[in-house]
Design an enzyme around this catalytic site. Structure first.
Site, PDB file in Angstrom:
ATOM      1  N   HIS A 156      40.253-118.521  98.731  1.00 51.55           N
ATOM      2  CA  HIS A 156      41.400-118.759  97.828  1.00 51.55           C
ATOM      3  C   HIS A 156      41.132-119.941  96.909  1.00 51.55           C
ATOM      4  O   HIS A 156      42.056-120.659  96.526  1.00 51.55           O
ATOM      5  CB  HIS A 156      42.698-118.996  98.616  1.00 51.55           C
ATOM      6  CG  HIS A 156      42.934-117.986  99.689  1.00 51.55           C
ATOM      7  ND1 HIS A 156      43.564-116.783  99.460  1.00 51.55           N
ATOM      8  CD2 HIS A 156      42.581-117.978 101.001  1.00 51.55           C
ATOM      9  CE1 HIS A 156      43.606-116.088 100.586  1.00 51.55           C
ATOM     10  NE2 HIS A 156      43.009-116.788 101.539  1.00 51.55           N
ATOM     11  N   SER A 275      29.688-127.082  71.749  1.00 48.25           N
ATOM     12  CA  SER A 275      30.809-126.757  70.873  1.00 48.25           C
ATOM     13  C   SER A 275      30.444-127.129  69.449  1.00 48.25           C
ATOM     14  O   SER A 275      29.716-128.093  69.218  1.00 48.25           O
ATOM     15  CB  SER A 275      32.033-127.540  71.336  1.00 48.25           C
ATOM     16  OG  SER A 275      32.964-127.637  70.292  1.00 48.25           O
TER      17      SER A 275
END
Ligand code: ARG
Length: 484
Positions: A156, A275
């Protein structure tokens, strides 16, 4: 599209020129993928026709020489046609005169195209298979070098129990191994010959189907002529296997993206992007694209299934639009597999941070509960004690207090406190979990032994199939040489 201005009236007659729908009908452009396959299929068929005395050696020689010239000129030089099969036949007839049309005796484009797809797809699947092996080699190497690198294991997305990087890598090697197996199984069903099925209802000519199969390196024939010419379950099976592989890859990619985000692993610059505006960024774009390829592949399965569903027996032109799903899927998934192998093989694991984080979130709790259970406390009670300790400090002191409250007796009467302390250590906790397949270094080392054995067997299986195709190439060339 140079060379494609000549018309295909030789075969189509003027009535079926296609008219305004000509472009829509044509698969010629997409068929570039099976140009070489079609030449091989034509050659094998013509050789067989001559051997069975259905055409003369002279006609066979003319056709085979024309095919050699067509090969040299390339797909781009083919005359116009509804597809590559028709265009090649047109080009042969242009070269040889009407007798060249004898090459299409005892066959149809339906068995021809099915043979071409199978012929080409097996090369593509061999490439995909190679890529799975390369990825498994990369994973196995990480598992070997990081055999003792303790790291947090998650369920999880929450810290669950400490494992090792080696255990993580071996887990994916075993998953990708099944992908290799699935592709090998698909290969066996791809590599059979539909040739001789003709349109779907066989032929009156006394052909030798086994011979064309042999000349093309197929392992056997698809017997029923209707099944041979019209079934595409081999495409579906292959694309499904590729989609399953892509799903495995997406898991590897997602894990690495998360691990990189947490600083556990550094991806090599080659597998990262920056980026265009934020100069400090190093993004895991390559792995994000791998993750997305699982979507492409699922789309391939969906497109193919929907196209094939409910088609009446036998050939329907829908099948022309089924094939490209296989090409795009095999290309995308093979490339994604190679890229994943590269990213895995060049990543650096930050052992110190991994060791520190391995115990985070009281990840050794299960190990402590196991220790209490091994000393006679029912596991459910041990679970209760450790859960209470987890809520009250998650350390030795908290465990002692919780045990005393639940058991109504001092913990040291049940278990040596030094052992409890050891169980709280992530590294010791991993070493204790040495059940078959577990994360303890010895247990992972045993898994790696099996991984090497499987790798060796699969490398050999791929090499055998590649060699069989090469041998068939040579045999076909030799058979052709008897006529040209
Ligand atoms: N180009 C077709 C295909 O890719 C094969 C042609 C068979 N055409 C036909 N009308 N029977 O499936």
């Amino acid at each position: 599209m140079s060379g494609q201005e000549s018309d295909d009236s030789v075969i189509r007659r003027d009535r079926f020129s296609g008219g305004p729908a000509r472009g829509f009908l044509s698969s010629l452009e997409a068929d570039e993928r099976i140009f070489a396959a079609d030449l091989a299929v034509d050659r094998a068929h013509v050789v067989m026709l001559a051997e069975c005395e259905i055409v003369t050696a002279e006609v066979a020689g003319d056709v085979l020489r024309a095919l050699d010239a067509i090969e040299v000129d390339g797909h781009g030089a083919l005359p116009a046609g509804e597809d590559v099969h028709e265009a090649i036949e047109t080009a042969v007839i242009e070269e040889t005169g009407p007798d060249g049309g004898k090459m299409h005796t005892a066959r149809s484009r339906n068995d021809e195209v099915a043979a071409c797809i199978r012929y080409r797809l097996r090369e593509d699947v061999l490439e995909a298979l190679e890529a799975t092996v390369t990825l498994r080699e990369a994973l196995t190497e990480v598992a070997e070098t990081e055999l003792e690198t303790t790291m947090p294991g998650y369920t999880h997305l929450q810290p669950a129990q400490p494992i090792t990087v080696g255990h993580w890598a071996a887990s994916y090697e075993q998953a990708v191994r099944r992908d290799t197996e699935r592709l090998l199984e698909a290969y066996a069903r791809i590599n059979v010959s539909p040739l001789g099925g003709a349109a779907f209802a066989g032929t009156t000519f006394d052909i030798d189907r086994e011979r064309t199969a042999e000349l093309l390196g197929f392992d056997g024939i698809l017997e029923n002529s209707m099944d041979a010419s019209s079934s595409r379950d081999f495409l579906l099976e292959t694309v499904q296997a590729l989609s399953t592989l892509a799903t495995t890859l997406s898991g590897i990619a997602e894990d690495l993206i998360i691990f990189a985000n947490r600083g556990f692993v550094d991806l090599a610059d080659d597998y990262s992007s920056t980026s265009s505006i934020m100069p400090q960024k190093k993004n895991p774009d390559t792995l994000e694209l791998v993750r997305a390829v699982a979507g492409d592949a699922a789309g391939g399965v969906q497109g193919l299934t929907t196209t094939l569903k409910g088609l009446p027996r036998a050939y329907n032109r829908d099948l022309q639009r089924a094939t490209p799903h296989a090409w795009s899927t095999v290309d995308a998934v093979s490339e994604a597999t190679r890229v994943t192998a590269g990213a895995v093989g060049t990543a650096t694991w930050n052992r110190d941070l991994l060791a520190t984080e391995a115990g985070a979130g009281f990840s050794t709790a299960t190990g402590v509960a196991d220790l209490l259970a091994a000393n006679g406390v029912p596991f459910r009670t041990a679970h209760e004690i450790v859960a209470e300790a987890a809520a009250n400090g998650a350390d030795l002191e908290a465990i002692v207090a919780a045990a005393e409250a639940v058991l109504e007796t001092p913990l040291e009467d049940v278990v040596d406190l030094a052992a409890v302390e050891a169980a709280l250590d992530p590294e010791a906790s991993v070493a204790e979990r040495d059940s078959v397949g577990g994360p303890a270094p010895d247990a992972v080392a045993a898994q790696l032994g099996a991984a090497e054995t499987a790798l060796e067997a699969h490398r050999e299986a791929i090499a055998d199939r590649t060699a069989a195709l090469e041998a068939a190439h040579t045999a076909l060339r030799e058979a052709v040489m008897a006529y040209v």
